[in-house]
Design a protein around this motif. Structure first.
Motif, PDB file in Angstrom:
ATOM      1  N   GLU A 269      -7.071  11.446  10.345  1.00 41.90           N
ATOM      2  CA  GLU A 269      -7.151  10.327   9.662  1.00 41.90           C
ATOM      3  C   GLU A 269      -5.802   9.669   8.979  1.00 41.90           C
ATOM      4  OE1 GLU A 269      -9.650   8.313   5.830  1.00 41.90           O
ATOM      5  OE2 GLU A 269      -9.563  10.436   6.068  1.00 41.90           O
ATOM      6  N   LEU A 270      -5.047  10.653   8.552  1.00 38.44           N
ATOM      7  CA  LEU A 270      -3.904  10.144   8.101  1.00 38.44           C
ATOM      8  C   LEU A 270      -2.814   9.555   8.945  1.00 38.44           C
ATOM      9  CD1 LEU A 270      -2.898  12.968   5.508  1.00 38.44           C
ATOM     10  CD2 LEU A 270      -3.385  10.574   4.930  1.00 38.44           C
TER      11      LEU A 270
ATOM     12  N   PRO B  82      -7.862   3.940   3.409  1.00 41.78           N
ATOM     13  CA  PRO B  82      -9.033   4.612   3.999  1.00 41.78           C
ATOM     14  C   PRO B  82     -10.280   3.934   3.824  1.00 41.78           C
ATOM     15  CG  PRO B  82      -8.237   5.540   2.068  1.00 41.78           C
ATOM     16  CD  PRO B  82      -7.498   4.771   2.319  1.00 41.78           C
ATOM     17  N   ALA B  83     -11.372   4.213   4.292  1.00 43.64           N
ATOM     18  CA  ALA B  83     -12.450   3.579   4.105  1.00 43.64           C
ATOM     19  C   ALA B  83     -13.267   4.209   2.805  1.00 43.64           C
ATOM     20  CB  ALA B  83     -13.530   4.197   5.406  1.00 43.64           C
ATOM     21  N   ASP B  84     -12.719   5.499   2.395  1.00 41.47           N
ATOM     22  CA  ASP B  84     -13.212   5.728   1.121  1.00 41.47           C
ATOM     23  C   ASP B  84     -12.080   6.288   0.278  1.00 41.47           C
ATOM     24  OD1 ASP B  84     -16.188   5.648   1.563  1.00 41.47           O
ATOM     25  OD2 ASP B  84     -15.827   7.577   2.881  1.00 41.47           O
ATOM     26  N   GLY B  85     -11.953   6.024  -1.057  1.00 40.74           N
ATOM     27  CA  GLY B  85     -11.231   6.559  -2.129  1.00 40.74           C
ATOM     28  C   GLY B  85      -9.884   6.044  -1.714  1.00 40.74           C
ATOM     29  N   MET B  86      -8.678   6.954  -2.125  1.00 36.65           N
ATOM     30  CA  MET B  86      -7.287   6.661  -1.868  1.00 36.65           C
ATOM     31  C   MET B  86      -6.516   7.692  -1.354  1.00 36.65           C
ATOM     32  SD  MET B  86      -6.628   4.759  -5.582  1.00 36.65           S
ATOM     33  CE  MET B  86      -6.722   6.139  -6.609  1.00 36.65           C
ATOM     34  N   LEU B  87      -5.582   7.324  -0.348  1.00 38.09           N
ATOM     35  CA  LEU B  87      -4.646   8.079   0.087  1.00 38.09           C
ATOM     36  C   LEU B  87      -3.497   7.753  -0.169  1.00 38.09           C
ATOM     37  CD1 LEU B  87      -6.502   9.129   3.526  1.00 38.09           C
ATOM     38  CD2 LEU B  87      -6.108  10.564   1.765  1.00 38.09           C
ATOM     39  N   ILE B  88      -2.351   8.374  -0.575  1.00 37.15           N
ATOM     40  CA  ILE B  88      -1.077   7.844  -1.031  1.00 37.15           C
ATOM     41  C   ILE B  88      -0.123   9.036  -0.750  1.00 37.15           C
ATOM     42  CG2 ILE B  88       0.596   6.968  -2.730  1.00 37.15           C
ATOM     43  CD1 ILE B  88      -2.205   6.111  -4.483  1.00 37.15           C
TER      44      ILE B  88
ATOM     45  N   ARG C 175     -12.509  10.715  -3.222  1.00 32.70           N
ATOM     46  CA  ARG C 175     -13.027  10.743  -2.090  1.00 32.70           C
ATOM     47  C   ARG C 175     -14.146  11.974  -2.214  1.00 32.70           C
ATOM     48  NH1 ARG C 175     -10.033   8.646   2.558  1.00 32.70           N
ATOM     49  NH2 ARG C 175     -10.480  10.891   3.745  1.00 32.70           N
ATOM     50  N   PRO C 176     -15.000  11.939  -0.954  1.00 35.20           N
ATOM     51  CA  PRO C 176     -15.791  13.008  -0.799  1.00 35.20           C
ATOM     52  C   PRO C 176     -15.108  14.463  -0.544  1.00 35.20           C
ATOM     53  CG  PRO C 176     -16.344  11.409   0.674  1.00 35.20           C
ATOM     54  CD  PRO C 176     -15.052  10.931   0.216  1.00 35.20           C
ATOM     55  N   PRO C 177     -15.526  15.637  -0.827  1.00 31.77           N
ATOM     56  CA  PRO C 177     -15.047  16.779  -0.786  1.00 31.77           C
ATOM     57  C   PRO C 177     -14.391  16.991   0.555  1.00 31.77           C
ATOM     58  CG  PRO C 177     -17.023  17.112  -1.880  1.00 31.77           C
ATOM     59  CD  PRO C 177     -17.042  15.689  -1.461  1.00 31.77           C
ATOM     60  N   LEU C 178     -13.270  17.410   0.587  1.00 30.56           N
ATOM     61  CA  LEU C 178     -12.839  17.863   2.229  1.00 30.56           C
ATOM     62  C   LEU C 178     -13.352  19.142   2.520  1.00 30.56           C
ATOM     63  CD1 LEU C 178      -8.944  17.698   1.233  1.00 30.56           C
ATOM     64  CD2 LEU C 178     -10.350  15.966   2.565  1.00 30.56           C
TER      65      LEU C 178
END
Length: 107
Positions: A18-19, A76-82, A98-101
């Motif tokens: 995804e990243l 992303p579609a859900d939550g935050m990625l930085i 985000r949902p649990p990895l």
């Protein structure tokens, strides 16, 4: 001899895929390639149930990254990625709300 930390892609392959895709979409081609080789040095450790962030390099807690640092927010579609990036090196992957990895099951 110290064992190297695992590659993030070995522990969380879906996250790395995804990243890489999100970085490509943002025009961050070099980081999209580099993200496949970052190591999981540690987890955030803040204790917040909203946070699953990953340290990918050693860095003193509470200290700024200094010159060459930039934040790369992704969509992303859900939550935050930085990502925290210093001189082209991914130092930290912030994963929030985000949902649990899902960890890859080791053989």
């Amino acid at each position: 001899m110290d064992q190297e930390p695992p590659l993030v892609r070995e522990v969380f392959p879906e996250l790395v895929d995804e990243l890489a895709q999100l970085l490509e979409e943002e025009g961050e081609r070099e980081l999209a390639i580099c993200v496949r080789d970052v190591r999981m040095v540690g987890e955030c450790g803040c204790g917040g149930d909203f946070c699953q962030s990953i340290r990918t390099a050693d860095h003193p807690d509470g200290q700024p990254y200094g010159p060459g640092h930039r934040c790369v927010p992704l969509v992303p579609a859900d939550g935050m990625l930085i990502l925290d990036v210093v001189d082209g090196r991914i130092m930290y992957i912030e994963i929030l709300e985000r949902p649990p990895l899902r960890r890859r099951v080791q053989p």
